[in-house]
Motif scaffolding. Sequence first.
Motif, PDB file in Angstrom:
ATOM      1  N   ALA A 124       0.692  -1.627   0.001  1.00  0.00           N
ATOM      2  CA  ALA A 124       0.511   0.141   0.437  1.00  0.00           C
ATOM      3  C   ALA A 124       1.144   1.735   0.108  1.00  0.00           C
ATOM      4  CB  ALA A 124      -1.177  -0.229   0.897  1.00  0.00           C
ATOM      5  N   TRP A 125       2.150   1.376   1.177  1.00  0.00           N
ATOM      6  CA  TRP A 125       2.964   2.562   1.467  1.00  0.00           C
ATOM      7  C   TRP A 125       3.698   2.521  -0.673  1.00  0.00           C
ATOM      8  CZ3 TRP A 125       7.765   2.262   0.220  1.00  0.00           C
ATOM      9  CH2 TRP A 125       9.271   3.488   0.544  1.00  0.00           C
ATOM     10  N   ALA A 126       3.800   1.498  -1.261  1.00  0.00           N
ATOM     11  CA  ALA A 126       4.736   2.307  -2.635  1.00  0.00           C
ATOM     12  C   ALA A 126       3.135   1.954  -3.584  1.00  0.00           C
ATOM     13  CB  ALA A 126       5.332   0.308  -2.691  1.00  0.00           C
ATOM     14  N   GLU A 127       1.918   1.547  -3.425  1.00  0.00           N
ATOM     15  CA  GLU A 127       1.285   2.394  -4.809  1.00  0.00           C
ATOM     16  C   GLU A 127       0.815   3.372  -4.625  1.00  0.00           C
ATOM     17  OE1 GLU A 127      -1.595  -0.509  -3.632  1.00  0.00           O
ATOM     18  OE2 GLU A 127      -0.486  -1.781  -5.059  1.00  0.00           O
ATOM     19  N   LYS A 128       0.931   3.932  -3.528  1.00  0.00           N
ATOM     20  CA  LYS A 128       0.833   5.355  -3.181  1.00  0.00           C
ATOM     21  C   LYS A 128       1.543   6.281  -3.363  1.00  0.00           C
ATOM     22  CE  LYS A 128      -0.866   9.126   0.327  1.00  0.00           C
ATOM     23  NZ  LYS A 128       0.494   9.690  -0.229  1.00  0.00           N
ATOM     24  N   MET A 129       3.267   5.630  -3.298  1.00  0.00           N
ATOM     25  CA  MET A 129       3.880   6.937  -3.543  1.00  0.00           C
ATOM     26  C   MET A 129       4.398   6.712  -5.190  1.00  0.00           C
ATOM     27  SD  MET A 129       8.112   5.674  -2.266  1.00  0.00           S
ATOM     28  CE  MET A 129       8.754   4.391  -3.679  1.00  0.00           C
ATOM     29  N   MET A 130       4.144   5.692  -6.556  1.00  0.00           N
ATOM     30  CA  MET A 130       4.367   5.335  -6.950  1.00  0.00           C
ATOM     31  C   MET A 130       3.212   6.254  -7.635  1.00  0.00           C
ATOM     32  SD  MET A 130       6.819   3.802  -8.569  1.00  0.00           S
ATOM     33  CE  MET A 130       7.765   4.745  -7.507  1.00  0.00           C
ATOM     34  N   ASP A 131       2.116   6.363  -7.148  1.00  0.00           N
ATOM     35  CA  ASP A 131       1.171   7.498  -7.550  1.00  0.00           C
ATOM     36  C   ASP A 131       1.614   8.970  -7.287  1.00  0.00           C
ATOM     37  OD1 ASP A 131      -0.547   5.399  -7.889  1.00  0.00           O
ATOM     38  OD2 ASP A 131      -1.754   5.717  -6.702  1.00  0.00           O
ATOM     39  N   ASP A 132       1.700   9.185  -6.457  1.00  0.00           N
ATOM     40  CA  ASP A 132       2.405  10.606  -5.988  1.00  0.00           C
ATOM     41  C   ASP A 132       3.470  10.670  -7.196  1.00  0.00           C
ATOM     42  OD1 ASP A 132       0.537  10.911  -3.770  1.00  0.00           O
ATOM     43  OD2 ASP A 132       2.174  10.429  -1.665  1.00  0.00           O
ATOM     44  N   ARG A 133       4.515  10.353  -7.268  1.00  0.00           N
ATOM     45  CA  ARG A 133       5.553  10.955  -8.065  1.00  0.00           C
ATOM     46  C   ARG A 133       4.870  10.542  -9.588  1.00  0.00           C
ATOM     47  NH1 ARG A 133       8.883   6.189 -10.740  1.00  0.00           N
ATOM     48  NH2 ARG A 133      11.268   7.241 -12.068  1.00  0.00           N
ATOM     49  N   LEU A 134       3.981   9.925 -10.174  1.00  0.00           N
ATOM     50  CA  LEU A 134       3.950  10.304 -11.514  1.00  0.00           C
ATOM     51  C   LEU A 134       2.973  11.596 -11.056  1.00  0.00           C
ATOM     52  CD1 LEU A 134       3.512   9.256 -13.976  1.00  0.00           C
ATOM     53  CD2 LEU A 134       0.915   8.198 -13.864  1.00  0.00           C
ATOM     54  N   ALA A 135       2.143  11.901 -10.383  1.00  0.00           N
ATOM     55  CA  ALA A 135       1.367  13.237 -10.015  1.00  0.00           C
ATOM     56  C   ALA A 135       2.621  14.572  -9.795  1.00  0.00           C
ATOM     57  CB  ALA A 135       0.119  13.288  -9.088  1.00  0.00           C
ATOM     58  N   ASN A 136       4.037  14.382  -9.302  1.00  0.00           N
ATOM     59  CA  ASN A 136       4.194  15.354  -9.019  1.00  0.00           C
ATOM     60  C   ASN A 136       5.533  15.178  -9.401  1.00  0.00           C
ATOM     61  OD1 ASN A 136       2.345  16.634  -7.314  1.00  0.00           O
ATOM     62  ND2 ASN A 136       3.103  14.682  -5.972  1.00  0.00           N
ATOM     63  N   GLY A 137       6.312  13.863 -10.037  1.00  0.00           N
ATOM     64  CA  GLY A 137       7.717  14.099  -9.903  1.00  0.00           C
ATOM     65  C   GLY A 137       8.285  13.723 -11.355  1.00  0.00           C
ATOM     66  N   GLU A 138       9.277  13.414 -11.950  1.00  0.00           N
ATOM     67  CA  GLU A 138      10.136  14.108 -13.188  1.00  0.00           C
ATOM     68  C   GLU A 138      10.328  11.591 -13.870  1.00  0.00           C
ATOM     69  OE1 GLU A 138      11.059  17.388 -14.108  1.00  0.00           O
ATOM     70  OE2 GLU A 138      12.738  16.695 -12.352  1.00  0.00           O
ATOM     71  N   PRO A 139      10.529  11.849 -14.121  1.00  0.00           N
ATOM     72  CA  PRO A 139      11.280  10.028 -15.376  1.00  0.00           C
ATOM     73  C   PRO A 139      12.721  10.187 -14.518  1.00  0.00           C
ATOM     74  CG  PRO A 139      10.830  11.320 -16.869  1.00  0.00           C
ATOM     75  CD  PRO A 139      10.456  12.371 -16.136  1.00  0.00           C
ATOM     76  N   TYR A 140      13.420   9.142 -14.282  1.00  0.00           N
ATOM     77  CA  TYR A 140      14.304   9.006 -13.708  1.00  0.00           C
ATOM     78  C   TYR A 140      15.447   8.224 -14.722  1.00  0.00           C
ATOM     79  CZ  TYR A 140      18.261   6.587 -10.971  1.00  0.00           C
ATOM     80  OH  TYR A 140      19.508   5.703 -10.031  1.00  0.00           O
TER      81      TYR A 140
END
Length: 329
Positions: A124-140
């Motif tokens: 659950a933590w990893a899924e939320k982190m991925m959703d937050d990253r997609l919304a606010n992050g950038e490619p690596y």
Amino acid sequence: MTSYALATVSADGLPKQAAIVVDDKVVPLEALVAASGEAGIACGASVLSLLEIWDAAEPALARLAASAASGAAGLDIGQVHFHPPVDLPRQIFCTGANYRTHVVHMMVDTNTAPEGVEGEGIRAWAEKMMDDRLANGEPYVFTKPITTVAGANDTLILPANTTKPDWELELAVVIGRGGIRIPREAAMEHVAGYAIVNDVSARDLIPRTDYKLLGTDWLRSKGQEGFLPFGPYMVPARFIADPYALRIRLSVEGQMMQDETTADMMFDIARQIEYISRYSRLLPGDVICTGSPAGNGTHYNRFLQDGDLMIGEIDGLGAQRIRCEAARA
């Protein structure tokens, strides 16, 4: 328009050269040019030289493909050796951690989470982190040396310095029009075509243990010779209707390990091109590896071994058949 692919091939009596692939027939490009008198393509042209003039070359290649389909002499696809379609890409960029399910599995499998988060809470933590990253992050993004490039059916030598050689089948983007600071809305105009790559990784060499603050070491873990099987060929972008609806499958010794679609890609191709070109000029012939779906060796605790046959396929882009061989002293 006749659909076709571009390849770099050799065979008995045929030196390494560019070719057009139509259905299961491979026709050397030079022979087609000589027979047709096509002025838009130089005799002896390589795939890289075609990418350097991609906008002008594409109409001529379409005419040559039609000629190949209508009966030009060629070789059966099983008679040729496929070299990497762009035999020496200029630059290789890899977008890491770009498939949502893959990243979630990795975090669950390695128990990577903040202190106090355990069991199903990690997922659950990893899924939320991925959703937050997609919304606010950038490619690596990281790079691989061009010496990692190998053909789609070449033997993969497993180096003695790793005990966990792993697979990561990926959709590759081949750049036809270079540029710097490319806006997202124009990014797909720079894509010449698509191919298969396998971002082979020495999983146990990724983390630096001598100085943990350094984090990951991509040179030793992903930069070794032969660690990027590429091809068998490049399919022009016009023939891939939706790059986010392609099935990716990889088996090892007959056991299906990866079976996903490109729909699970987080940062799409346009965002990757926008990001990379913000910091580095893209050149014709560059390859962007767009990320790998779930199902790597870490998930199964099963890594590549001497004698393994690895088969990778992506819809419309052919297949790789790679035999693994342990490095000999």
